[in-house]
Enzyme design. Structure first.
Site, PDB file in Angstrom:
ATOM      1  N   HIS A 261       4.686  -0.321  10.614  1.00 49.26           N
ATOM      2  CA  HIS A 261       5.834  -1.359  11.255  1.00 49.26           C
ATOM      3  C   HIS A 261       6.312  -0.608  12.332  1.00 49.26           C
ATOM      4  CE1 HIS A 261       8.502   1.057   8.718  1.00 49.26           C
ATOM      5  NE2 HIS A 261       7.914   0.928   7.770  1.00 49.26           N
TER       6      HIS A 261
HETATM    7  P1  TYD Z   1       8.795   0.189   3.413  1.00 51.07           P
HETATM    8  O1  TYD Z   1       9.859   0.634   4.682  1.00 51.07           O
HETATM    9  O2  TYD Z   1       7.666  -0.725   3.927  1.00 51.07           O
HETATM   10  O3  TYD Z   1       8.123   1.544   3.332  1.00 51.07           O
HETATM   11  P2  TYD Z   1       7.039   2.602   4.240  1.00 51.07           P
HETATM   12  O4  TYD Z   1       7.311   2.437   5.514  1.00 51.07           O
HETATM   13  O5  TYD Z   1       7.374   4.053   3.482  1.00 51.07           O
HETATM   14  O6  TYD Z   1       5.546   2.201   3.969  1.00 51.07           O
HETATM   15  O7  TYD Z   1       9.353   0.053   2.288  1.00 51.07           O
HETATM   16  C1  TYD Z   1       8.448  -0.274   1.124  1.00 51.07           C
HETATM   17  C2  TYD Z   1       9.375  -1.101   0.019  1.00 51.07           C
HETATM   18  O8  TYD Z   1      10.756  -0.550  -0.189  1.00 51.07           O
HETATM   19  C3  TYD Z   1       9.491  -2.575   0.640  1.00 51.07           C
HETATM   20  O9  TYD Z   1       9.289  -3.528  -0.468  1.00 51.07           O
HETATM   21  C4  TYD Z   1      11.054  -2.405   1.019  1.00 51.07           C
HETATM   22  C5  TYD Z   1      11.584  -1.625   0.011  1.00 51.07           C
HETATM   23  N1  TYD Z   1      12.779  -0.483   0.447  1.00 51.07           N
HETATM   24  C6  TYD Z   1      14.054  -0.729   0.015  1.00 51.07           C
HETATM   25  O10 TYD Z   1      14.201  -1.491  -0.798  1.00 51.07           O
HETATM   26  N2  TYD Z   1      14.977   0.013   0.527  1.00 51.07           N
HETATM   27  C7  TYD Z   1      14.923   1.211   1.627  1.00 51.07           C
HETATM   28  O11 TYD Z   1      15.695   1.779   1.843  1.00 51.07           O
HETATM   29  C8  TYD Z   1      13.404   0.996   2.224  1.00 51.07           C
HETATM   30  C9  TYD Z   1      13.247   1.893   3.042  1.00 51.07           C
HETATM   31  C10 TYD Z   1      12.423   0.367   1.550  1.00 51.07           C
END
Ligand code: TYD
Length: 137
Positions: free
Chosen positions: A54
């Site tokens: 992303h």
């Molecule tokens: P995501 O940012 O997509 O993870 P990565 O980039 O590490 O693969 O986040 C994964 C899940 O966690 C998504 O459902 C959103 C949640 N999340 C939070 O609730 N708070 C946060 O601060 C972050 C970074 C993610």
């Protein structure tokens, strides 16, 4: 609205060495070019798994391999670059509007993320084609 891949920067952090172990401090706005509003970390990442996939409309991040190693694949829509993080006294600054994927996590790796804003799903771009559309000239 292309953001140069070279604005992603590896930044050397202080390392206070001691025979009893090393210590690395990170202070708001000192080592990194933004005020930290949130800290989170990824851990227990299963072998072969990837994270990220992303970009962020407004969020700036600073990523450290607090333990172990992993690769960060950066893409601004024109250029692609892979940065390996494998030491806790370096971190990668990622400005807004850069697509990133995290891959090749070693066993026990801890990916420490310092972020410039609170979590806000609305400012994520999770569709790569949409991202390409947004960064094209
Ligand atoms: P995501 O940012 O997509 O993870 P990565 O980039 O590490 O693969 O986040 C994964 C899940 O966690 C998504 O459902 C959103 C949640 N999340 C939070 O609730 N708070 C946060 O601060 C972050 C970074 C993610």
């Amino acid at each position: 609205m292309e953001s140069s891949i070279n604005t992603c920067k590896l930044i050397k952090l202080p390392k206070i060495e001691n025979s009893k172990g090393n210590l690395t401090p990170i202070s708001n706005g000192v080592e990194i070019p933004f005020d930290v509003k949130r800290v989170y970390y990824l851990y227990d990442v299963p072998g072969g798994e990837t994270r990220g996939g992303h970009a962020h409309k407004k969020l700036e991040q600073f990523i450290v391999a607090a333990a172990g190693s992993f690769d960060i694949i950066l893409n601004n829509g024109k250029e692609r670059k892979t940065v390996k993080l494998n030491t806790a006294d370096y971190g990668l600054y990622i400005p807004r509007m850069v697509w990133r994927e995290l891959a090749n996590f070693s066993t026990g790796a801890i990916c420490l993320v310092l972020a410039s804003y609170e979590y806000d799903e609305e400012e994520y771009i999770r569709n790569f084609d949409e991202f390409l559309e947004m960064v094209k000239d």
